[in-house]
Write a protein that holds these residues in place. Structure first.
Motif, PDB file in Angstrom:
ATOM      1  N   MET A   1       8.950 -12.459  13.288  1.00 36.33           N
ATOM      2  CA  MET A   1       9.900 -11.457  12.880  1.00 36.33           C
ATOM      3  C   MET A   1       9.553 -10.165  13.609  1.00 36.33           C
ATOM      4  O   MET A   1       8.448  -9.661  13.484  1.00 36.33           O
ATOM      5  N   ASN A   2      10.501  -9.653  14.335  1.00 33.56           N
ATOM      6  CA  ASN A   2      10.249  -8.479  15.157  1.00 33.56           C
ATOM      7  C   ASN A   2      10.321  -7.159  14.400  1.00 33.56           C
ATOM      8  O   ASN A   2       9.561  -6.248  14.669  1.00 33.56           O
ATOM      9  N   ASP A   3      11.261  -7.045  13.478  1.00 29.79           N
ATOM     10  CA  ASP A   3      11.468  -5.772  12.800  1.00 29.79           C
ATOM     11  C   ASP A   3      11.720  -6.014  11.311  1.00 29.79           C
ATOM     12  O   ASP A   3      12.845  -6.290  10.895  1.00 29.79           O
ATOM     13  N   VAL A   4      10.679  -5.904  10.522  1.00 23.87           N
ATOM     14  CA  VAL A   4      10.770  -6.186   9.092  1.00 23.87           C
ATOM     15  C   VAL A   4      11.725  -5.217   8.400  1.00 23.87           C
ATOM     16  O   VAL A   4      12.495  -5.617   7.528  1.00 23.87           O
ATOM     17  N   LYS A   5      11.711  -3.959   8.774  1.00 22.08           N
ATOM     18  CA  LYS A   5      12.597  -2.979   8.149  1.00 22.08           C
ATOM     19  C   LYS A   5      14.067  -3.356   8.375  1.00 22.08           C
ATOM     20  O   LYS A   5      14.885  -3.223   7.463  1.00 22.08           O
ATOM     21  N   LEU A  41      10.734 -13.599   4.920  1.00 20.12           N
ATOM     22  CA  LEU A  41       9.923 -12.476   4.447  1.00 20.12           C
ATOM     23  C   LEU A  41       8.710 -12.949   3.659  1.00 20.12           C
ATOM     24  O   LEU A  41       7.614 -12.390   3.793  1.00 20.12           O
ATOM     25  N   ARG A  42       8.911 -13.978   2.854  1.00 15.85           N
ATOM     26  CA  ARG A  42       7.788 -14.511   2.073  1.00 15.85           C
ATOM     27  C   ARG A  42       6.691 -15.037   2.997  1.00 15.85           C
ATOM     28  O   ARG A  42       5.498 -14.804   2.754  1.00 15.85           O
ATOM     29  N   ALA A  43       7.077 -15.726   4.055  1.00 14.15           N
ATOM     30  CA  ALA A  43       6.097 -16.222   5.025  1.00 14.15           C
ATOM     31  C   ALA A  43       5.361 -15.061   5.686  1.00 14.15           C
ATOM     32  O   ALA A  43       4.147 -15.119   5.912  1.00 14.15           O
ATOM     33  N   GLU A  44       6.082 -14.007   5.964  1.00 15.03           N
ATOM     34  CA  GLU A  44       5.494 -12.831   6.602  1.00 15.03           C
ATOM     35  C   GLU A  44       4.554 -12.076   5.656  1.00 15.03           C
ATOM     36  O   GLU A  44       3.641 -11.386   6.082  1.00 15.03           O
ATOM     37  N   SER A  45       4.757 -12.233   4.350  1.00 12.75           N
ATOM     38  CA  SER A  45       3.983 -11.483   3.359  1.00 12.75           C
ATOM     39  C   SER A  45       2.576 -12.026   3.154  1.00 12.75           C
ATOM     40  O   SER A  45       1.768 -11.395   2.474  1.00 12.75           O
ATOM     41  N   ARG A  48       1.291 -12.297  -0.553  1.00 11.50           N
ATOM     42  CA  ARG A  48       1.273 -11.118  -1.414  1.00 11.50           C
ATOM     43  C   ARG A  48       2.594 -10.991  -2.164  1.00 11.50           C
ATOM     44  O   ARG A  48       3.656 -11.325  -1.643  1.00 11.50           O
ATOM     45  N   GLU A  49       2.525 -10.529  -3.384  1.00 12.23           N
ATOM     46  CA  GLU A  49       3.700 -10.272  -4.222  1.00 12.23           C
ATOM     47  C   GLU A  49       4.606 -11.492  -4.386  1.00 12.23           C
ATOM     48  O   GLU A  49       5.828 -11.378  -4.438  1.00 12.23           O
ATOM     49  N   SER A  50       4.005 -12.679  -4.511  1.00 15.85           N
ATOM     50  CA  SER A  50       4.809 -13.898  -4.617  1.00 15.85           C
ATOM     51  C   SER A  50       5.705 -13.890  -5.854  1.00 15.85           C
ATOM     52  O   SER A  50       6.811 -14.435  -5.829  1.00 15.85           O
ATOM     53  N   LEU A  91       5.861  -3.299  -0.176  1.00  9.94           N
ATOM     54  CA  LEU A  91       4.823  -4.155   0.396  1.00  9.94           C
ATOM     55  C   LEU A  91       4.837  -4.054   1.922  1.00  9.94           C
ATOM     56  O   LEU A  91       3.800  -3.890   2.556  1.00  9.94           O
ATOM     57  N   PHE A  92       6.016  -4.143   2.501  1.00  9.45           N
ATOM     58  CA  PHE A  92       6.112  -4.129   3.968  1.00  9.45           C
ATOM     59  C   PHE A  92       6.062  -2.728   4.546  1.00  9.45           C
ATOM     60  O   PHE A  92       5.585  -2.551   5.661  1.00  9.45           O
ATOM     61  N   CYS A  93       6.549  -1.764   3.827  1.00 10.79           N
ATOM     62  CA  CYS A  93       6.585  -0.406   4.370  1.00 10.79           C
ATOM     63  C   CYS A  93       5.222   0.279   4.314  1.00 10.79           C
ATOM     64  O   CYS A  93       4.985   1.240   5.025  1.00 10.79           O
ATOM     65  N   ARG A  94       4.320  -0.228   3.496  1.00 11.13           N
ATOM     66  CA  ARG A  94       2.977   0.355   3.461  1.00 11.13           C
ATOM     67  C   ARG A  94       2.003  -0.403   4.349  1.00 11.13           C
ATOM     68  O   ARG A  94       0.893   0.033   4.565  1.00 11.13           O
TER      69      ARG A  94
END
Length: 95
Positions: A1-5, A41-45, A48-50, A91-94
């Motif tokens: 994933m190139n851009d999570v935002k 997104l879950r794979a990228e996480s 965390r935060e499942s 989660l992703f922005c921090r």
């Protein structure tokens, strides 16, 4: 994933589509797309935060008619979906 935002913005738009879907085709499209994005997104996480991912998945599926509502209306599920989305976004922005 190139851009999570960017992906998070798309997921938020899919949530609006889920809330506003008028017919079976729109509901099916919103369901398929949102579940795919959530999986990515879950794979990228990295685990965390499942719980937040599962809450968001359930609420969206319930809104769209693909899971039980447990007698809660769509507006309540949408509120829960927004709360779960907020946790996932933070989660992703921090990171």
């Amino acid at each position: 994933m190139n851009d999570v935002k960017f992906v998070l913005q798309k997921l938020r738009r899919l949530m609006d589509m889920a809330r506003d879907a008028d017919d079976d085709f729109e509901r099916a499209a919103a369901y398929a797309a949102s579940m795919r994005v959530l999986d990515d997104l879950r794979a990228e996480s990295q685990g965390r935060e499942s719980e937040s991912f599962e809450r968001l998945r359930w609420s969206l599926a319930a809104i769209l008619g693909y899971d039980v509502t447990n007698d809660y209306d769509n507006s309540q599920h949408f509120v829960w979906a927004l709360g779960a989305f907020d946790v996932i976004e933070r989660l992703f922005c921090r990171s």
